[in-house]
Design a protein around this motif. Structure first.
Motif, PDB file in Angstrom:
ATOM      1  N   THR A 280       0.683  -1.211   0.054  1.00  0.00           N
ATOM      2  CA  THR A 280      -0.082  -0.236  -0.016  1.00  0.00           C
ATOM      3  C   THR A 280       1.008   1.175   0.037  1.00  0.00           C
ATOM      4  OG1 THR A 280      -1.941   1.036   0.945  1.00  0.00           O
ATOM      5  CG2 THR A 280      -0.153   0.056   2.470  1.00  0.00           C
ATOM      6  N   GLY A 281       0.299   2.408  -0.128  1.00  0.00           N
ATOM      7  CA  GLY A 281       1.139   3.463  -0.187  1.00  0.00           C
ATOM      8  C   GLY A 281       0.779   4.540  -1.349  1.00  0.00           C
ATOM      9  N   PHE A 282       0.104   5.584  -1.139  1.00  0.00           N
ATOM     10  CA  PHE A 282      -0.275   6.512  -2.255  1.00  0.00           C
ATOM     11  C   PHE A 282       0.405   7.871  -1.556  1.00  0.00           C
ATOM     12  CE2 PHE A 282      -3.043   6.375  -6.134  1.00  0.00           C
ATOM     13  CZ  PHE A 282      -2.550   7.356  -6.422  1.00  0.00           C
ATOM     14  N   PRO A 283       1.535   8.297  -1.998  1.00  0.00           N
ATOM     15  CA  PRO A 283       1.868   9.666  -1.728  1.00  0.00           C
ATOM     16  C   PRO A 283       1.221  10.789  -2.412  1.00  0.00           C
ATOM     17  CG  PRO A 283       3.516   8.664  -3.215  1.00  0.00           C
ATOM     18  CD  PRO A 283       2.549   7.660  -3.060  1.00  0.00           C
ATOM     19  N   THR A 284       0.034  10.888  -2.278  1.00  0.00           N
ATOM     20  CA  THR A 284      -0.656  12.111  -3.032  1.00  0.00           C
ATOM     21  C   THR A 284      -0.300  13.635  -2.480  1.00  0.00           C
ATOM     22  OG1 THR A 284      -2.930  12.685  -3.849  1.00  0.00           O
ATOM     23  CG2 THR A 284      -2.540  12.253  -1.567  1.00  0.00           C
TER      24      THR A 284
ATOM     25  N   MET B 246       3.690  17.452  -1.403  1.00  0.00           N
ATOM     26  CA  MET B 246       4.044  18.905  -0.801  1.00  0.00           C
ATOM     27  C   MET B 246       4.456  18.826   0.734  1.00  0.00           C
ATOM     28  SD  MET B 246       2.606  21.907  -2.829  1.00  0.00           S
ATOM     29  CE  MET B 246       0.731  21.521  -2.619  1.00  0.00           C
ATOM     30  N   HIS B 247       4.079  17.575   1.268  1.00  0.00           N
ATOM     31  CA  HIS B 247       4.134  17.282   2.574  1.00  0.00           C
ATOM     32  C   HIS B 247       5.180  16.112   2.938  1.00  0.00           C
ATOM     33  CE1 HIS B 247       0.832  19.879   4.016  1.00  0.00           C
ATOM     34  NE2 HIS B 247       0.052  19.372   2.971  1.00  0.00           N
ATOM     35  N   SER B 248       5.278  16.001   4.230  1.00  0.00           N
ATOM     36  CA  SER B 248       6.365  15.120   4.645  1.00  0.00           C
ATOM     37  C   SER B 248       5.659  14.407   5.828  1.00  0.00           C
ATOM     38  CB  SER B 248       7.731  15.644   4.996  1.00  0.00           C
ATOM     39  OG  SER B 248       8.426  14.608   5.508  1.00  0.00           O
ATOM     40  N   PRO B 249       5.281  13.561   6.123  1.00  0.00           N
ATOM     41  CA  PRO B 249       5.251  12.403   4.908  1.00  0.00           C
ATOM     42  C   PRO B 249       4.244  12.834   3.922  1.00  0.00           C
ATOM     43  CG  PRO B 249       4.025  11.406   6.808  1.00  0.00           C
ATOM     44  CD  PRO B 249       4.798  12.563   7.350  1.00  0.00           C
ATOM     45  N   PRO B 250       4.164  12.055   2.713  1.00  0.00           N
ATOM     46  CA  PRO B 250       3.365  12.487   1.804  1.00  0.00           C
ATOM     47  C   PRO B 250       2.156  11.558   1.689  1.00  0.00           C
ATOM     48  CG  PRO B 250       5.032  11.291   0.706  1.00  0.00           C
ATOM     49  CD  PRO B 250       5.424  11.581   2.199  1.00  0.00           C
ATOM     50  N   ASP B 251       2.089  10.610   2.311  1.00  0.00           N
ATOM     51  CA  ASP B 251       1.131   9.566   2.156  1.00  0.00           C
ATOM     52  C   ASP B 251      -0.231   9.880   2.725  1.00  0.00           C
ATOM     53  OD1 ASP B 251       2.871   6.809   1.428  1.00  0.00           O
ATOM     54  OD2 ASP B 251       3.854   8.259   3.101  1.00  0.00           O
ATOM     55  N   GLU B 252      -1.279   9.196   2.547  1.00  0.00           N
ATOM     56  CA  GLU B 252      -2.663   9.215   2.984  1.00  0.00           C
ATOM     57  C   GLU B 252      -3.131   8.314   3.624  1.00  0.00           C
ATOM     58  OE1 GLU B 252      -5.910   8.680   0.237  1.00  0.00           O
ATOM     59  OE2 GLU B 252      -4.483   8.373  -1.556  1.00  0.00           O
TER      60      GLU B 252
ATOM     61  N   TYR C 137       3.154   8.072 -12.696  1.00  0.00           N
ATOM     62  CA  TYR C 137       2.230   7.794 -11.471  1.00  0.00           C
ATOM     63  C   TYR C 137       1.408   9.059 -11.279  1.00  0.00           C
ATOM     64  CZ  TYR C 137       4.976   3.553 -10.775  1.00  0.00           C
ATOM     65  OH  TYR C 137       5.629   2.422 -11.060  1.00  0.00           O
ATOM     66  N   TYR C 138      -0.032   8.963 -11.273  1.00  0.00           N
ATOM     67  CA  TYR C 138      -0.593  10.392 -11.039  1.00  0.00           C
ATOM     68  C   TYR C 138      -1.549  10.119  -9.832  1.00  0.00           C
ATOM     69  CZ  TYR C 138       1.265  11.287 -15.866  1.00  0.00           C
ATOM     70  OH  TYR C 138       1.913  11.658 -16.732  1.00  0.00           O
ATOM     71  N   ASN C 139      -1.789  11.307  -9.078  1.00  0.00           N
ATOM     72  CA  ASN C 139      -2.889  11.268  -8.247  1.00  0.00           C
ATOM     73  C   ASN C 139      -4.111  11.840  -8.994  1.00  0.00           C
ATOM     74  OD1 ASN C 139      -2.754  14.196  -8.573  1.00  0.00           O
ATOM     75  ND2 ASN C 139      -1.727  14.613  -6.437  1.00  0.00           N
ATOM     76  N   MET C 140      -5.354  11.939  -8.288  1.00  0.00           N
ATOM     77  CA  MET C 140      -6.354  12.157  -8.921  1.00  0.00           C
ATOM     78  C   MET C 140      -6.337  13.537  -9.647  1.00  0.00           C
ATOM     79  SD  MET C 140      -8.146   9.373  -8.853  1.00  0.00           S
ATOM     80  CE  MET C 140     -10.088  10.093  -9.339  1.00  0.00           C
TER      81      MET C 140
END
Length: 648
Positions: free
Chosen positions: A362-366, A369-375, A470-473
């Motif tokens: 799992t892991g979607f770093p959408t 601009m943040h750290s961590p970028p994950d959701e 790899y793209y976010n929405m």
């Protein structure tokens, strides 16, 4: 009332000129396998039957020296009522005879003296009458299932497998199965008919690739005749009473007899699903019980590589379908319902139930601009699946990005500490270090015949698009934050025995490439963001975590489903509910509102944000935990816990 053909036991002499299948068609009566053993082995063999009920459904155990079997047939004489018998001495087949009369008659002349010592042993012999799969062939035909062995004028094919029976006393041997080719479209009919015949071995114990049973060549049966599969046929395997012959060969009794494969004992009991055997006064003989129609299994294709079908009761299947309906709801109004495909959850759950070693990523770093970028979507569902798989005895490994290794290790440790995760699991990374990197990661020594995992699951894992990015929405490229775990799913397509599942809620997640055309045509930014890497099963949910919760619940439903458990165990072991302690462990490892709230709070403490809004709060994809996620978890549990081992 008996037909003219069966008016007297003497009519068997008429039937002996026909094949067993012809006898079945002509008589309409139940048939039985027969094993005759010395009295001192009888208790062991009865225990062996009870431990292996699919192979050896015990219809009647005689008294020592008894030649009749009142519950099964009037005026029977087991010494003469079958066309062929096998005679064994010290575990060796010494001859085939048409009668056992000489083993009880006193010798009259010198030429018969070799059998005199046997005449004194018959009084010490015990006969076991066992259910036979020939009994349901007439009903298969009535249900529209072609009987290939009858069409080809041959006996069924029977094979010694690599599956060991559960031993009892001196008896220990491999399971023997009979094989009948069945058209794929008729599998449900064949399963239902045989399930309703528990005295004739019941439902199949395997459907698909014979190699999964250790059978290397269908063209070379160990017993019976070779059968030709027609186009569209699937090999279907039933537990077989010839297992008893293997038990004789392995235990080496001084003297024993059996039916000759294909030459059965014909009873007076009508061959119908409602047939039962009245319990004799001897308590050692266990009466049959009528099968529960609510447990009739459905046959579901699980894998093409290798070919494997699985079974689960209609009630378990309907509940898993209800789980799938619930997680397909779309409170976030993202339009995901156009991606929902029926029974992806069912097939994935069945495949995971058959698995031994599962890798989850799992892991979607959408939030680049943040750290961590994950959701916050993904890890809760991954942990929910992992802890249920661990509870069921599976091996579980988590695969993550190098950049997130330390953080995810700390999160796993915290999940174990707080009781969200059953026990610690390995956390590994995958690096692209050459063209065979994925193969060596997935298989021991890079050998495709020795996979480390038999199932890969990606849940809310960013998936590679058609252009390699790899793209976010929103269409932002986040490739720099991801390792090429997609390569594992691509490599798995060419490795027999590894099944893949992708769980997503937008179409840009790993595995959702199975739905690529729908995503491109129906989802916002679909032509850009659509994942190009497919999985065997693509589970669509309103929030990906929900898909993970539903998989965990689906596994619970399958492991409390007697029809599925019998199939998993190849019919071995007494068909009893799971022990209460085990059942309670499974229940404790289901997702719950308390556990999921606790884990979400852990993610927030680690700075992981809601996917849609970027809020550092108790929400996932912009939906607050209470009431949206908590209510959905409650509904999933209501569907799931409505099932118990007695009421799947």
């Amino acid at each position: 009332m008996l037909t003219a053909v069966r008016a007297t036991r003497c009519s068997l002499s008429y039937l002996r000129g026909f094949s067993t299948s012809a006898m079945d068609a002509m008589s309409g009566y139940m048939q039985a396998n027969v094993v005759i053993l010395p009295n001192h082995l009888a208790d062991d063999f009865e225990a062996f039957c009870h431990s292996n009920p699919a192979s050896l459904p015990l219809l009647y155990r005689s008294q020592s020296g008894e030649t009749s079997c009142p519950p099964l047939a009037r005026h029977a004489d087991i010494r003469t009522d079958m066309s062929k018998y096998r005679v064994y001495e010290k575990g060796q087949l010494v001859k085939t005879v048409s009668s056992l009369q000489s083993y009880t008659d006193q010798a009259r002349n010198a030429s018969e003296q070799q059998d005199v010592h046997h005449s004194h042993q018959w009084s010490d012999m015990v006969c076991f009458y066992l259910g036979c799969s020939f009994g349901f062939e007439g009903r298969l035909k009535t249900a529209g299932v072609p009987i290939r062995n009858v069409e080809q004028g041959r006996n069924v094919s029977m094979y010694r497998t690599a599956v060991p029976c559960i031993p009892a006393g001196v008896f220990s041997c491999p399971v023997v199965v009979s094989m009948r080719p069945v058209p794929a479209a008729k599998l449900d009919a064949a399963v239902e008919v045989s399930h309703l015949s528990p005295l004739a071995h019941g439902a199949p114990v395997h459907i698909g690739d014979p190699a999964l049973l250790g059978i290397q060549d269908l063209c070379r049966p160990d017993y019976g005749d070779r059968l030709e599969l027609q186009p569209g046929d699937v090999p279907v395997f039933w537990a077989c009473g010839v297992t008893a012959i293997e038990a004789i060969l392995s235990s080496k009794p001084s003297l024993a007899f059996s039916h000759s494969p294909g030459s059965m004992f014909l009873t007076d009991i009508l061959d119908s699903p409602s047939s039962t055997i009245a319990p004799p006064s001897d308590s050692r003989n266990t009466p049959s019980t009528k099968p529960n129609p609510e447990l009739i299994p459905l046959c579901v294709l699980v894998s093409h590589k290798p070919l494997l079908y699985s079974l689960a009761s209609q009630r378990a299947v309907s509940r898993i379908r209800e789980l799938e309906r619930i997680i397909g709801e779309d409170p976030g109004q993202r339009g995901i319902q156009v991606l929902c495909t029926q029974d992806e959850l069912l097939r994935s759950s069945l495949a995971l139930s058959h698995s031994f070693s599962v890798a989850i990523t799992t892991g979607f770093p959408t939030h680049y601009m943040h750290s961590p970028p994950d959701e916050t979507d993904g890890p809760p569902g991954a942990i929910a699946m992992a802890t249920m798989l661990l509870s069921l005895g599976k091996q579980v490994t988590m695969v993550t990005d190098r950049r997130a290794l330390e953080m995810n290790q700390a999160i796993i440790d915290e999940a174990v500490k707080t009781g969200v995760l059953k026990t610690a699991i390995p956390l590994v990374t995958f690096e692209d270090c050459g063209p065979d990197a994925a193969l060596h990661f997935l298989c021991h020594h890079g050998d495709p015949s020795k996979p480390r995992y038999d199932h890969l699951v990606a849940i809310e894992r960013s998936g590679r698009a058609e252009d390699g990015n790899y793209y976010n929405m929103r269409g932002v490229n986040i490739k720099h934050l991801l390792d090429p775990i997609d390569d594992l799913f691509i490599a798995a397509k060419d490795i027999p025995g590894i099944i893949t599942t992708g769980i997503g809620d937008g179409g840009n997640e790993l595995g959702m490439g199975k739905l690529k055309e729908k995503v491109k045509n129906l989802m916002p930014n679909g032509s850009l963001i659509a994942c190009d890497v497919p999985a065997d099963y693509a589970i669509t949910a309103g929030v990906s975590n929900w898909g993970g919760y539903a998989v965990a619940c689906g596994l619970y439903l399958l492991h409390t489903c007697p029809s599925h458990q019998r199939y998993l165990k190849k019919g071995l072991g007494e068909e009893t509910p799971p022990p209460q302690e085990q059942l309670q462990d499974w229940i404790a490892n289901l997702p719950s509102v308390d556990k999921e709230e606790s884990f979400l709070s852990t993610l927030v403490r680690f700075g992981i944000r809601s996917g849609k809004t970027g809020n550092l709060a108790m929400e996932v994809d912009g939906l607050t935990f209470h009431p949206t996620h908590s209510d959905l978890i409650t509904r999933l549990l209501e569907v799931t816990r409505g099932s118990t081992s007695q009421n799947p």
